[in-house]
Design a protein around this motif. Structure first.
Motif, PDB file in Angstrom:
ATOM      1  N   SER A 180       0.823  -1.209   0.000  1.00  0.00           N
ATOM      2  CA  SER A 180       0.000   0.000   0.000  1.00  0.00           C
ATOM      3  C   SER A 180       0.858   1.260   0.000  1.00  0.00           C
ATOM      4  CB  SER A 180      -0.897   0.069   1.238  1.00  0.00           C
ATOM      5  OG  SER A 180      -1.711  -1.037   1.289  1.00  0.00           O
ATOM      6  N   ASP A 487      -5.147  -0.900   9.100  1.00  0.00           N
ATOM      7  CA  ASP A 487      -6.046  -0.166   8.200  1.00  0.00           C
ATOM      8  C   ASP A 487      -6.179   1.306   8.577  1.00  0.00           C
ATOM      9  OD1 ASP A 487      -6.519  -2.343   6.654  1.00  0.00           O
ATOM     10  OD2 ASP A 487      -8.401  -2.911   7.648  1.00  0.00           O
ATOM     11  N   TYR A 488      -6.163   1.572   9.888  1.00  0.00           N
ATOM     12  CA  TYR A 488      -6.336   2.970  10.317  1.00  0.00           C
ATOM     13  C   TYR A 488      -5.221   3.854   9.757  1.00  0.00           C
ATOM     14  CZ  TYR A 488      -9.914   1.286  13.451  1.00  0.00           C
ATOM     15  OH  TYR A 488     -11.052   0.721  13.945  1.00  0.00           O
ATOM     16  N   GLU A 491      -5.588   4.109   5.837  1.00  0.00           N
ATOM     17  CA  GLU A 491      -6.688   5.012   5.459  1.00  0.00           C
ATOM     18  C   GLU A 491      -6.320   6.470   5.721  1.00  0.00           C
ATOM     19  OE1 GLU A 491     -10.122   3.549   7.600  1.00  0.00           O
ATOM     20  OE2 GLU A 491     -10.031   1.658   6.464  1.00  0.00           O
ATOM     21  N   TYR A 492      -5.680   6.684   6.859  1.00  0.00           N
ATOM     22  CA  TYR A 492      -5.267   8.051   7.213  1.00  0.00           C
ATOM     23  C   TYR A 492      -4.332   8.613   6.139  1.00  0.00           C
ATOM     24  CZ  TYR A 492      -1.625  11.042   9.336  1.00  0.00           C
ATOM     25  OH  TYR A 492      -0.680  12.004   9.568  1.00  0.00           O
ATOM     26  N   GLN A 494      -3.929   7.571   2.945  1.00  0.00           N
ATOM     27  CA  GLN A 494      -4.649   7.702   1.677  1.00  0.00           C
ATOM     28  C   GLN A 494      -5.393   9.022   1.624  1.00  0.00           C
ATOM     29  OE1 GLN A 494      -4.905   6.281  -1.125  1.00  0.00           O
ATOM     30  NE2 GLN A 494      -3.844   4.338  -0.785  1.00  0.00           N
ATOM     31  N   LYS A 495      -6.141   9.250   2.697  1.00  0.00           N
ATOM     32  CA  LYS A 495      -7.007  10.423   2.741  1.00  0.00           C
ATOM     33  C   LYS A 495      -6.171  11.709   2.747  1.00  0.00           C
ATOM     34  CE  LYS A 495     -10.778  12.250   5.412  1.00  0.00           C
ATOM     35  NZ  LYS A 495     -11.166  12.400   6.795  1.00  0.00           N
ATOM     36  N   SER A 498      -4.219  12.173  -0.601  1.00  0.00           N
ATOM     37  CA  SER A 498      -5.119  12.416  -1.733  1.00  0.00           C
ATOM     38  C   SER A 498      -5.515  13.881  -1.786  1.00  0.00           C
ATOM     39  CB  SER A 498      -6.387  11.559  -1.610  1.00  0.00           C
ATOM     40  OG  SER A 498      -6.038  10.216  -1.634  1.00  0.00           O
TER      41      SER A 498
END
Ligand code: MG
Length: 503
Positions: A180, A487-488, A491-492, A494-495, A498
């Motif tokens: 990832s 995942d946390y 996701e953090y 990615q967000k 982005s």
């Protein structure tokens, strides 16, 4: 603190002397790193060695073993008594099981290795460091054998830094994280916003050091780190150290061309200090004092540095302060530019300079190498090649020299094998804590106002106060309701990236 049992009380008395000696050593180390004149270092090392051997003797005192054996057979103990006995068993295990001869041999070799490593790094000469590194790896494997393990010698080493974590668990987490991060890195560097013009990237700018110091003092106040219980000094590598229950000191370093160096080192170290200062004071001088693991410790520093300090809201809060302090340098600079500057993603060679996207990749590479070394799957003489192959695969670049590659970190010369994974675990814990905190606190709004007390109070109640009562896996479960979940963090990132890079 609920301690009733007389045998546990006797053990606590024994431990208190060890704790005092450790505080004295910390004081000598702090002075060594902050104040010591160059010619004072030899005598300082004798002083520290002497105290270290006193501590070893205190641990191997038969009385401690006798009292611990007795405690281990008592069934009725309070929660705190149980944790005290558990932590003492863990700490004493090293001294009971590893022969003193081996401990001393390791300490002698690593102090020589440090000098050899420093020179090898300057001269970009891995070959001169390799023989002693190979020796350190063999000694460390023997230590692991004495400590004992079920499957993998690396388990015994990881456990020294992150209680109860195994190499297999670590690998499962890291194998999920690595692809990832590598993908995210590729997306960022291919995005149109990457390397967009930004006046802050001009390396000729100068930020006056007295103003940078003012900024750091301001940050200390804002984060509720009080100089009544600490200090901010300068050292070549920033660190935090606990000298006593109301004395937790930090250091930072200044770069006159880059204000973010001191700013974020200071925030990072304050995060460590706030953790130490937030621990229940009744635990001071007992085996429940101090942070529970390096990973949880790092979660506190990375939380303040990244989750808070590199957020859009924090940047918007300090933007007026920065432009007042550095008026000329911040002309024509807007919030977006600051945000991109402090979150600048690079395919970097150097771990300590890495951004949030690549940082984890640097750690995963080191974890794999350490694990393979301990399991004799690779040999030290092949390390430069192994290193470069993984760098290419994960980060997409190959360091031009070993100085910027396999020789960059001090850890292996010190025999600290098993330490690196805690740096990444810290980031994962931090993201998971933040997700839980957000259910109770309007995180972004609070930061945008510059009112950080509700955040600190949440950490104090949920994480800090427990000190070493709860093991990392129990703490994360109690605070967030689930086991460590990468995942946390993913996701953090990615967000966040982005939005910054319009992915
Ligand atoms: Mg740290």
């Amino acid at each position: 603190m609920n301690v009733q049992n007389n045998t546990v009380k006797k053990l606590l008395e024994k431990y208190r002397e060890i704790a005092l000696l450790n505080e004295i050593i910390s004081t000598l180390h702090w002075d060594l790193n902050v104040n010591l004149p160059r010619k004072g270092s030899e005598q300082r090392s004798h002083q520290i060695t002497y105290l270290t051997s006193l501590i070893t003797d205190k641990w191997i005192d038969p009385e401690i073993k006798f009292l611990l054996d007795e405690c281990n057979s008592i069934e009725k103990l309070t929660q705190e008594e149980k944790a005290i006995v558990r932590n003492l068993n863990r700490a004493a295990k090293f001294y009971f099981q590893v022969p003193k001869k081996l401990i001393l041999e390791q300490s002698e070799i690593t102090s020589r290795a440090f000098v050899i490593w420093s020179e090898a790094k300057v001269n970009n000469d891995f070959k001169s460091f390799e023989p002693i590194l190979s020796k350190i790896v063999d000694l460390t494997r023997s230590v692991a054998d004495y400590l004992g393990y079920k499957e993998n010698p690396y388990d015994a080493l990881l456990d020294l830094y992150e209680p109860d974590l195994t190499a297999a668990q670590c690998r499962t987490i890291f194998e999920k994280v690595q692809p990832s991060l590598t993908q995210l890195l590729q997306k960022v560097i291919k995005s149109k916003s990457y390397n967009k013009a930004n006046p802050l990237l001009d390396s000729q700018k100068e930020y006056a050091l007295d103003l940078q110091k003012k900024l750091c003092d301001f940050i200390s106040t804002k984060l509720h780190y009080s100089y009544d219980e600490g200090r901010l000094d300068i050292s070549s590598h920033p660190f935090t150290t606990t000298l006593g229950r109301h004395d937790v000191r930090i250091t930072t370093r200044y770069d006159r061309h880059d204000f973010k160096e001191a700013l974020y080192s200071t925030i990072h170290e304050i995060g460590h200090a706030l953790y130490e200062l937030g621990i229940d004071k009744h635990y001071s001088g007992t085996p429940l004092e101090g942070g529970v693991s390096l990973g949880i410790h790092e979660s506190q520093s990375r939380f303040w540095e990244n989750q808070v300090g590199r957020s859009r809201e924090f940047v918007s809060y300090i933007e007026p302060i920065l432009s007042t302090l550095f008026q000329t340098e911040f002309q024509n600079v807007d919030q977006d530019m600051i945000l991109r500057y402090v979150n600048d993603v690079r395919q970097s060679y150097i771990r300590t300079e890495a951004d949030e996207v690549t940082y984890g990749l640097h750690i995963i590479l080191r974890f794999q190498i350490e694990n393979d070394l301990m399991n004799k799957k690779i040999q030290t003489k092949n390390l430069p090649e192994v290193w470069n192959v993984m760098m290419k695969k994960y980060i997409g670049v190959v360091p031009p020299t070993d100085r910027e590659g396999v020789l960059q970190d001090v850890h292996w010369s010190m025999g600290s094998i098993g330490y690196f994974p805690t740096y990444l675990l810290g980031n994962l814990y931090a993201a998971q804590f933040t997700a839980s905190m957000k259910k109770k606190i309007s995180f972004e709004k609070t930061i945008a106002k510059g009112d950080l007390l509700p955040i600190l109070n949440w950490l104090r109640t949920n994480v800090h106060t427990h000190g070493s009562m709860l093991f990392p896996k129990d703490l994360i479960k109690q605070v967030t309701g689930e086991a460590l979940n990468a995942d946390y963090y993913l996701e953090y990132l990615q967000k966040k990236y982005s939005t910054i890079y319009n992915l």
